[in-house]
Design a protein around this motif. Structure first.
Motif, PDB file in Angstrom:
ATOM      1  N   LEU B  51      29.826  36.262  38.775  1.00 38.59           N
ATOM      2  CA  LEU B  51      31.214  36.621  38.455  1.00 38.59           C
ATOM      3  C   LEU B  51      32.160  35.469  38.802  1.00 38.59           C
ATOM      4  O   LEU B  51      33.143  35.225  38.098  1.00 38.59           O
ATOM      5  N   GLY B  52      31.843  34.764  39.885  1.00 41.32           N
ATOM      6  CA  GLY B  52      32.643  33.596  40.269  1.00 41.32           C
ATOM      7  C   GLY B  52      32.574  32.524  39.193  1.00 41.32           C
ATOM      8  O   GLY B  52      33.591  31.933  38.811  1.00 41.32           O
ATOM      9  N   ALA B 115      40.097  39.238  33.738  1.00 42.81           N
ATOM     10  CA  ALA B 115      40.332  40.617  34.181  1.00 42.81           C
ATOM     11  C   ALA B 115      39.005  41.354  34.348  1.00 42.81           C
ATOM     12  O   ALA B 115      38.827  42.128  35.286  1.00 42.81           O
ATOM     13  N   ALA B 116      38.063  41.081  33.443  1.00 38.48           N
ATOM     14  CA  ALA B 116      36.765  41.762  33.507  1.00 38.48           C
ATOM     15  C   ALA B 116      35.906  41.223  34.648  1.00 38.48           C
ATOM     16  O   ALA B 116      35.253  41.991  35.355  1.00 38.48           O
ATOM     17  N   ALA B 117      35.921  39.899  34.830  1.00 34.75           N
ATOM     18  CA  ALA B 117      35.027  39.298  35.821  1.00 34.75           C
ATOM     19  C   ALA B 117      35.603  39.327  37.235  1.00 34.75           C
ATOM     20  O   ALA B 117      34.847  39.367  38.208  1.00 34.75           O
ATOM     21  N   ALA B 118      36.941  39.307  37.355  1.00 33.74           N
ATOM     22  CA  ALA B 118      37.547  39.252  38.696  1.00 33.74           C
ATOM     23  C   ALA B 118      38.433  40.474  38.933  1.00 33.74           C
ATOM     24  O   ALA B 118      37.945  41.535  39.308  1.00 33.74           O
ATOM     25  N   TYR B 120      42.716  42.286  38.010  1.00 32.67           N
ATOM     26  CA  TYR B 120      43.927  42.224  37.168  1.00 32.67           C
ATOM     27  C   TYR B 120      44.964  41.250  37.725  1.00 32.67           C
ATOM     28  O   TYR B 120      45.715  40.626  36.979  1.00 32.67           O
ATOM     29  N   PHE B 121      45.008  41.132  39.057  1.00 28.99           N
ATOM     30  CA  PHE B 121      46.005  40.228  39.645  1.00 28.99           C
ATOM     31  C   PHE B 121      45.717  38.783  39.247  1.00 28.99           C
ATOM     32  O   PHE B 121      46.622  38.042  38.835  1.00 28.99           O
ATOM     33  N   ALA B 122      44.441  38.385  39.359  1.00 28.44           N
ATOM     34  CA  ALA B 122      44.063  37.015  38.976  1.00 28.44           C
ATOM     35  C   ALA B 122      44.348  36.796  37.493  1.00 28.44           C
ATOM     36  O   ALA B 122      44.844  35.728  37.094  1.00 28.44           O
ATOM     37  N   ALA B 123      44.040  37.810  36.665  1.00 34.67           N
ATOM     38  CA  ALA B 123      44.276  37.692  35.222  1.00 34.67           C
ATOM     39  C   ALA B 123      45.770  37.564  34.922  1.00 34.67           C
ATOM     40  O   ALA B 123      46.180  36.767  34.071  1.00 34.67           O
ATOM     41  N   ALA B 124      46.588  38.335  35.650  1.00 32.87           N
ATOM     42  CA  ALA B 124      48.045  38.271  35.445  1.00 32.87           C
ATOM     43  C   ALA B 124      48.580  36.903  35.858  1.00 32.87           C
ATOM     44  O   ALA B 124      49.463  36.327  35.204  1.00 32.87           O
ATOM     45  N   LEU B 125      48.005  36.360  36.937  1.00 36.17           N
ATOM     46  CA  LEU B 125      48.418  35.030  37.404  1.00 36.17           C
ATOM     47  C   LEU B 125      48.056  33.957  36.377  1.00 36.17           C
ATOM     48  O   LEU B 125      48.820  33.027  36.127  1.00 36.17           O
ATOM     49  N   THR B 168      39.977  37.176  46.659  1.00 31.47           N
ATOM     50  CA  THR B 168      40.593  38.121  47.601  1.00 31.47           C
ATOM     51  C   THR B 168      41.373  39.258  46.925  1.00 31.47           C
ATOM     52  O   THR B 168      41.732  40.225  47.589  1.00 31.47           O
ATOM     53  N   GLY B 169      41.698  39.089  45.677  1.00 30.92           N
ATOM     54  CA  GLY B 169      42.506  40.094  44.992  1.00 30.92           C
ATOM     55  C   GLY B 169      43.994  39.908  45.238  1.00 30.92           C
ATOM     56  O   GLY B 169      44.822  40.683  44.767  1.00 30.92           O
ATOM     57  N   GLY B 170      44.358  38.870  45.992  1.00 33.04           N
ATOM     58  CA  GLY B 170      45.771  38.592  46.263  1.00 33.04           C
ATOM     59  C   GLY B 170      45.954  37.144  46.698  1.00 33.04           C
ATOM     60  O   GLY B 170      45.033  36.329  46.536  1.00 33.04           O
ATOM     61  N   VAL B 171      47.118  36.825  47.202  1.00 29.45           N
ATOM     62  CA  VAL B 171      47.368  35.470  47.703  1.00 29.45           C
ATOM     63  C   VAL B 171      48.014  35.575  49.083  1.00 29.45           C
ATOM     64  O   VAL B 171      48.695  36.559  49.383  1.00 29.45           O
TER      65      VAL B 171
END
Lengths: 51, 329
Positions: B51-52, B115-118, B120-125, B168-171
């Motif tokens: 996934l990474g 969004a699929a591999a990680a 939604y936050f990373a995808a939005a970023l 991490t799902g965030g920053v």
């Protein structure tokens, strides 16, 4: 349908190469989405797949 | 469409897959991949290796999409600059609308894949990064203000933050620190290039700092930003993100970066626009200091992030006793 446009050999060759690239790209995308889905599903079921 | 008559060396032929690949700016993409990977590895979370890998691929694809959209927006000025006139659109191998469609399509694929591999936050970023690079920088800032790359530098600074978000799902503060390092690194990097490619930018009507404020002012600002990035570059040692290897690398690298910026400050780089060549590193007499700073700036950023990658990737990272900011973040 015949549209009157005659492609040169070079243009035909380039079109073939683009078509192959699109095909391979789509295939790679399908494989990647499939693999990601499988891993996510396994993770959701709480199985350890980290190796 | 580009004016091709002035450059007889340009070759017009049907578009090949390689031309679409060139739209992705592979060199920029490699830097994005590298910094995003470091952000992901250095972050406290853990990621499934596959996934990474897919996430990094999605980020690279997003960066490439932004590059293609940038070439669509900049097609007219690319045709005027020796450094960029051989790109697929100004060279006549692709139309601007081809690049636009390709870029939009790849943007959607990249965002959905992330969004699929990680998450939604990373995808939005990633989506915001593409928007920032294309709309805020390419359309809004690039042709309007000499501060274009100061603000626009954020676009290049987001990838490690996206990598961090993948893990991490965030920053957090450390992710912002990686962001700040690249953002502050951008002005000395691009202004050094702009000093010895000044007439190129002037011909294209891009208000780069040397064109608008002159070479002397640019040399002073390069020096100030280099001091800033060298200082911020050391901060991860105090937050616990950087260990021994990073401490040594950031201090020595920062000193070398400052030294080269002093050489630029005391030089006459950019004073004489003169004749220019298409090669990125070819300079005329007097501009060598700027060329050296430009080249080293790439090495500096690479070794800084490589030090983090090695320490965190091999599990040898140890927070130093001087990391007094650890508890604050």
């Amino acid at each position: 349908m015949e549209n009157g446009i005659q492609l040169t050999e070079e243009q035909k060759k380039a079109r073939n190469q683009r078509s192959i690239a699109i095909g391979l790209g789509l295939l790679a995308f399908v494989v990647v989405v499939f693999v990601v889905t499988v891993i996510r599903k396994i993770q959701e079921q709480g199985l350890d797949v980290s190796g | 469409m580009a004016d091709l008559s002035s450059d007889q060396a340009l070759e017009i032929r049907p578009a090949l897959p390689a031309d679409f690949f060139a739209l992705l700016k592979p060199r920029v993409m490699s830097l994005v991949v590298f910094t995003a990977l470091v952000g992901m590895i250095a972050a406290p979370g853990s990621v499934h290796p596959v996934l990474g890998l897919v996430s990094i691929f999605a980020i690279a694809l997003g960066a490439g999409a932004a590059g293609a959209l940038n070439m669509w927006v900049d097609a007219d000025i690319d045709a005027k600059m020796t450094r960029t006139r051989r790109r697929p659109i100004p060279a006549g191998r692709l139309t601007a609308s081809d690049a636009c469609a390709f870029g939009v399509f790849l943007s959607f694929v990249a965002i959905l894949l992330l969004a699929a591999a990680a998450n939604y936050f990373a995808a939005a970023l990633l989506a915001f990064t593409i928007f920032f690079y294309v709309v805020v920088y390419s359309v809004g800032l690039k042709r309007r203000t000499p501060q274009n790359i100061v603000i626009g530098g954020a676009a290049g600074a987001f990838p490690p933050m996206i990598g961090w978000a993948v893990a991490t799902g965030g920053v957090d503060a450390n992710a912002f620190l990686l962001f700040a390092i690249i953002m502050l690194w951008t002005p000395p990097h691009f202004w050094a290039l702009a000093l010895y490619k000044r007439s190129d930018y002037a011909a294209a009507g891009i208000p780069m700092m040397p064109v608008v404020k002159g070479a002397a002012s640019t040399r002073r600002q390069i020096f100030v930003y280099t001091i800033l990035v060298a200082m911020v570059g050391v901060l991860p040692v105090f937050t616990g993100l950087g260990g021994v290897l990073y401490a040594v690398t950031s201090v020595l690298g920062g000193m070398m970066f400052i030294l080269l910026s002093v050489r630029v400050l005391t030089s006459r780089a950019g004073d004489n626009p003169g004749t220019i060549k298409a090669d990125l590193y070819t300079v005329k007499k007097g501009d060598k200091a700027a060329r050296d700073l430009f080249a080293f700036s790439i090495i500096y950023l690479f070794i800084l992030f490589a030090a983090l990658l090695v320490a965190h990737g091999t599990g040898t990272h140890e927070t130093l006793p001087i990391a007094f900011l650890t508890g604050l973040i």
